[in-house]
Design a protein around this motif. Sequence first.
Motif, PDB file in Angstrom:
ATOM      1  N   ASP A  63      39.165  37.698  30.494  1.00  0.00           N
ATOM      2  CA  ASP A  63      38.991  36.350  29.968  1.00  0.00           C
ATOM      3  C   ASP A  63      37.558  36.212  29.448  1.00  0.00           C
ATOM      4  O   ASP A  63      36.768  37.158  29.482  1.00  0.00           O
ATOM      5  N   SER A  64      37.209  35.001  28.969  1.00  0.00           N
ATOM      6  CA  SER A  64      35.888  34.807  28.355  1.00  0.00           C
ATOM      7  C   SER A  64      34.757  35.034  29.341  1.00  0.00           C
ATOM      8  O   SER A  64      33.666  35.494  28.965  1.00  0.00           O
ATOM      9  N   LYS A  65      34.988  34.744  30.627  1.00  0.00           N
ATOM     10  CA  LYS A  65      33.946  34.938  31.630  1.00  0.00           C
ATOM     11  C   LYS A  65      33.634  36.418  31.804  1.00  0.00           C
ATOM     12  O   LYS A  65      32.462  36.835  31.794  1.00  0.00           O
ATOM     13  N   LEU A  66      34.676  37.247  31.945  1.00  0.00           N
ATOM     14  CA  LEU A  66      34.465  38.684  32.093  1.00  0.00           C
ATOM     15  C   LEU A  66      33.890  39.299  30.814  1.00  0.00           C
ATOM     16  O   LEU A  66      33.063  40.218  30.878  1.00  0.00           O
ATOM     17  N   THR A  86      41.000  51.778  32.509  1.00  0.00           N
ATOM     18  CA  THR A  86      42.194  50.924  32.568  1.00  0.00           C
ATOM     19  C   THR A  86      42.041  49.801  33.578  1.00  0.00           C
ATOM     20  O   THR A  86      42.903  48.936  33.670  1.00  0.00           O
ATOM     21  N   ILE A  87      40.939  49.823  34.349  1.00  0.00           N
ATOM     22  CA  ILE A  87      40.670  48.777  35.325  1.00  0.00           C
ATOM     23  C   ILE A  87      39.237  48.296  35.143  1.00  0.00           C
ATOM     24  O   ILE A  87      38.378  49.023  34.617  1.00  0.00           O
ATOM     25  N   THR A  88      38.961  47.084  35.579  1.00  0.00           N
ATOM     26  CA  THR A  88      37.651  46.465  35.378  1.00  0.00           C
ATOM     27  C   THR A  88      36.509  47.259  36.010  1.00  0.00           C
ATOM     28  O   THR A  88      35.466  47.457  35.362  1.00  0.00           O
ATOM     29  N   PRO A  89      36.617  47.727  37.274  1.00  0.00           N
ATOM     30  CA  PRO A  89      35.491  48.493  37.842  1.00  0.00           C
ATOM     31  C   PRO A  89      35.132  49.732  37.032  1.00  0.00           C
ATOM     32  O   PRO A  89      33.954  50.074  36.903  1.00  0.00           O
TER      33      PRO A  89
END
Length: 459
Positions: free
Chosen positions: A300-303, A353-356
């Motif tokens: 989203d915009s925050k990330l 494929t993942i945020t971390p």
Amino acid sequence: MEEDATPPGKPRARPAVAVLCRGPVEPLVFLGNFALVLQGPLTTQYLWHRFSADLGYNGTRDRESCSNHSVDPTMQEVETLTSHWTLYMNVGGFLVGLFTSTLLGAWSDRVGRRPLLVLASLGLLVQALVSTFVVQLELHVGYFVLGRILCALLGDFNGLLAASFASVADVSSSHSRTFRMALLEACIGVAGTLASLLGGHWLRAQGYANPFWLALALLIVMTLYAAFCFGETVKEPKSTRLFTLCHHRAIVQLYVAPAPEKSRKHLALYSLAIFVVVTVHFGAQDILTIYEMSSPLCWDSKLIGYGSAAQHLPYLTSLLGLRLLQYCLADAWVAEIGLAFNILGMVVFAFATITPLMFTGYGLLFLSLVITPIIRAKLSKLVSKSELGALFSAVACVNSLGMLVASGIFNSLYPATLNFMKGFPFLLGAGLLFIPAILIGTLEKIDPHLEFQQFPESP
């Protein structure tokens, strides 16, 4: 009235412009990049949501919904349109900026750095004004391209950087020049980090319009600072015609005219190295926001704001790393270390494929931005002081060409590889970075103790 005693054919000294103070150039770079970064990711997100609304796609409203639409053809169409319009804006800016940035940079060697700084600030201001009206009044997205072209006509951010780096080279010694240029780039990074953090949260809270209004206000302040507060670094500015071929000829002569104090081979190869670095940097930057918004990350915009901040943090960490590594390594080998970390970061992006894992890629870029200030400093030692504006306008031209090639390759390759490997453009970027690594290492090894023209030390 007495006639001017200046001999015919000799340029007249330009009357000094009254200034409120003799301020440094760093605030201009800070404010300019803050405004640009505040607008950049927001423009991409605005295009995404405009096309999503036009096509009836609502998969980005929450991350769970987005992740369940990884093969939705409508989402791929939104990604493709967003990528293509980003390409149109970059191509429009390049085609105009290729002429103006080279013209204005060499012109600043004669008339001083302030006129170019003022023109470039006005260009950024016009672009922000057009973008604000597009968002506020929901005009056709084609006006983004118009704003980009108008900005390029007045010098663009590349013109601002050309004049800024030239002004730093005007007043720095050959020994301190690399760090001074890294410090100027750190201003870019700090501004980008703060703007990214602010933009993501602000968009989430109040929508698109208000951040664009803030960018507009900052650019007004920046233009006034350039006109009335910047301390001119060219000692004897002279009145010179702007529209003349001699300015472009000065740039060509940098690379073709023989001179005992400079190496044309080093000029050409270092220019090629910075071209490849800029191409990969801006190419990855162009698609990162789209990559993060789409499946499987679905940020989203925050990330996205946090990601953009992490993307700009290497400007600061690279400055600190450069300062420490210079105590034990030559500049060329510091650049090689930076390139190695840049390659690693790009490879991690390709498989994230993942945020971390995505933030791990950002973390590996902590030394990636030591490369460009080192190359700029090396280039500045290859020419005389009277050629610094021409040199940095040539570098600005190389930057613009790199941005165009980056947009053409990455924004076209990204939608073309969605079906088999979304991260393939990042792998391509990692491979391309081996080119400057080989060039810099070879130049250092072939002639590691080459003494270029030394300038008198600044007091």
